[in-house]
Design an enzyme around this catalytic site. Structure first.
Site, PDB file in Angstrom:
ATOM      1  N   GLY A 260       0.830  -1.200   0.000  1.00 21.76           N
ATOM      2  CA  GLY A 260       0.000   0.000   0.000  1.00 21.76           C
ATOM      3  C   GLY A 260       0.861   1.245   0.000  1.00 21.76           C
ATOM      4  O   GLY A 260       0.500   2.269   0.576  1.00 21.76           O
TER       5      GLY A 260
ATOM      6  N   ASN B   8     -11.731  -2.963   3.241  1.00 23.75           N
ATOM      7  CA  ASN B   8     -10.414  -3.202   3.829  1.00 23.75           C
ATOM      8  C   ASN B   8     -10.250  -4.625   4.341  1.00 23.75           C
ATOM      9  O   ASN B   8      -9.137  -5.162   4.336  1.00 23.75           O
ATOM     10  CB  ASN B   8     -10.152  -2.190   4.947  1.00 23.75           C
ATOM     11  CG  ASN B   8      -9.807  -0.819   4.398  1.00 23.75           C
ATOM     12  OD1 ASN B   8      -9.690  -0.636   3.186  1.00 23.75           O
ATOM     13  ND2 ASN B   8      -9.643   0.147   5.269  1.00 23.75           N
TER      14      ASN B   8
ATOM     15  N   ASP C 192      -2.025   6.267  18.804  1.00 27.43           N
ATOM     16  CA  ASP C 192      -2.702   6.613  20.058  1.00 27.43           C
ATOM     17  C   ASP C 192      -1.690   7.044  21.118  1.00 27.43           C
ATOM     18  O   ASP C 192      -1.940   7.955  21.907  1.00 27.43           O
ATOM     19  CB  ASP C 192      -3.521   5.425  20.564  1.00 27.43           C
ATOM     20  CG  ASP C 192      -4.501   4.915  19.517  1.00 27.43           C
ATOM     21  OD1 ASP C 192      -5.085   5.757  18.809  1.00 27.43           O
ATOM     22  OD2 ASP C 192      -4.667   3.686  19.402  1.00 27.43           O
TER      23      ASP C 192
ATOM     24  N   HIS D 193      -7.761   0.200  18.932  1.00 22.28           N
ATOM     25  CA  HIS D 193      -7.341   1.354  18.134  1.00 22.28           C
ATOM     26  C   HIS D 193      -8.550   2.024  17.482  1.00 22.28           C
ATOM     27  O   HIS D 193      -8.559   2.308  16.289  1.00 22.28           O
ATOM     28  CB  HIS D 193      -6.333   0.906  17.069  1.00 22.28           C
ATOM     29  CG  HIS D 193      -5.788   2.028  16.225  1.00 22.28           C
ATOM     30  ND1 HIS D 193      -5.188   3.148  16.750  1.00 22.28           N
ATOM     31  CD2 HIS D 193      -5.783   2.203  14.879  1.00 22.28           C
ATOM     32  CE1 HIS D 193      -4.820   3.956  15.768  1.00 22.28           C
ATOM     33  NE2 HIS D 193      -5.184   3.411  14.617  1.00 22.28           N
TER      34      HIS D 193
END
Length: 334
Positions: A30, A113, A169, A196
């Site tokens: 990606g 996804n 995070d 997440h």
């Protein structure tokens, strides 16, 4: 002169530190996207990277040509859409930011996804089954279970080698806390556990001395900002994008920690979303907590430590959400 100086600064910084001399072959799946391009740039600057293979369904060779001009030692090669297995050949670490970008919620991109991660994990399990797989693709809470089940069905599953990258995070928690207390983020490290997304993100500010005076509404707003920081970026970009640059930085930071662990550096401990025994008896097979990295991946999972009553409440909500996210991932493959 600037490129060399910048590379040296990044290489020597805490976030991208260098240790043992071992070098790693890395594949980015990606690499042509909003996260993939800056992530590829940062990985090119990392002194641990020996070979950097960049793959995407479109644009990867161009990104590779561009990044390859940076004057660091690693070799870069780009791969077209039909060369996935070639891109994975010899990989020791695979970083996956592939997929459609987030718009408003992580659920709105699940189906697309999930298919992307399933297919990429299938190829990785076949070509480079011992590589460490680092998943950035959202929703991470569901994507890691999907990839894990794919590896399991292929007979090559090693839970120590599959990671959900939740480092953003941690980055946000440190930055936001530092802004409140007037400190350098380097001096305000925060452990973030859970998952997440939204309420599954639980920053443990009580374990950071700098947060001692942060209480009441200020504390609640701080936790909320960490949990929903992604919304802040999506809204600022008017729905046209998500947190790509900060995520690329966080992904590169986690990758650097993994490289150092693989190289044999001791005491490399970072939060990550992995297969975990911490709450497995409650039906939560995956959980983000502080993990100790080594040559075999996640070699030790640390307990959460003492929590405040408020953090216990956040943890309860986190576990309820995680259980649903994990089951959603598994159900996709049934």
């Amino acid at each position: 002169m600037f490129a060399r100086s910048a590379a040296h600064k990044l290489a020597s910084a805490r976030q991208f530190s260098s240790s043992a001399a071992r070098h790693t072959n890395v594949t980015v799946l990606g690499a042509g996207g909003g996260i993939g391009q800056p992530l590829s740039l940062l990985l090119k600057l990392d002194p641990h990277v020996k070979k950097l293979n960049l793959y995407d369904i479109r644009g990867a060779p161009g990104v590779a040509a561009d990044v390859s001009h940076i004057d660091t030692a690693s070799e870069v090669k780009g791969f077209e859409a039909d060369k996935l297995e070639d891109a994975l050949d010899g990989a020791e670490v695979i970083v996956v930011p592939a997929g459609v970008p987030r718009k408003m919620t992580r659920d709105d991109l699940f189906s697309t996804n999930a298919s992307v991660v399933r297919d990429l994990a299938t190829a990785a399990a076949r070509v480079a089954p011992k590589a460490h797989l680092c998943i950035i693709t959202n929703p991470v809470n569901s994507m890691v279970p999907i990839a894990s089940r794919v590896y399991e069905k292929a007979g090559v599953y090693d839970p120590k080698r599959i990671f959900g990258v939740s480092m953003l995070d941690v980055v946000r928690a440190s930055r936001f806390l530092a802004a409140i207390v007037g400190a350098d983020p380097v001096n305000t490290p925060v452990t973030v556990v859970g998952g997440h997304s939204g309420e599954t993100i639980v920053p443990l500010f009580s374990q950071t001395p700098a947060s001692k005076g942060v209480t009441g509404e200020v504390y609640k707003k701080l936790v909320h900002r960490v949990q929903f920081g992604g919304d802040e970026v999506v809204q600022a970009k008017a729905g046209a994008g998500s947190a790509t640059l900060s995520m690329a930085y966080a992904g590169a930071r986690f990758a650097n920690a993994l490289f150092r662990g693989i190289a044999g550096e001791k005491g490399v401990i970072v939060p990550s979303y992995v297969r975990s025994p911490l709450f497995e008896k409650e039906g939560i097979e995956f959980f983000a907590s502080r993990i100790e990295l080594g040559p075999n991946g996640a070699e030790k999972i640390h307990p959460l430590g003492q929590l405040t009553a408020e953090e216990e409440e956040y943890l309860k909500a986190c576990k309820d959400g995680l259980k649903k996210n994990i089951q959603k991932g598994f159900a996709f493959l049934e």
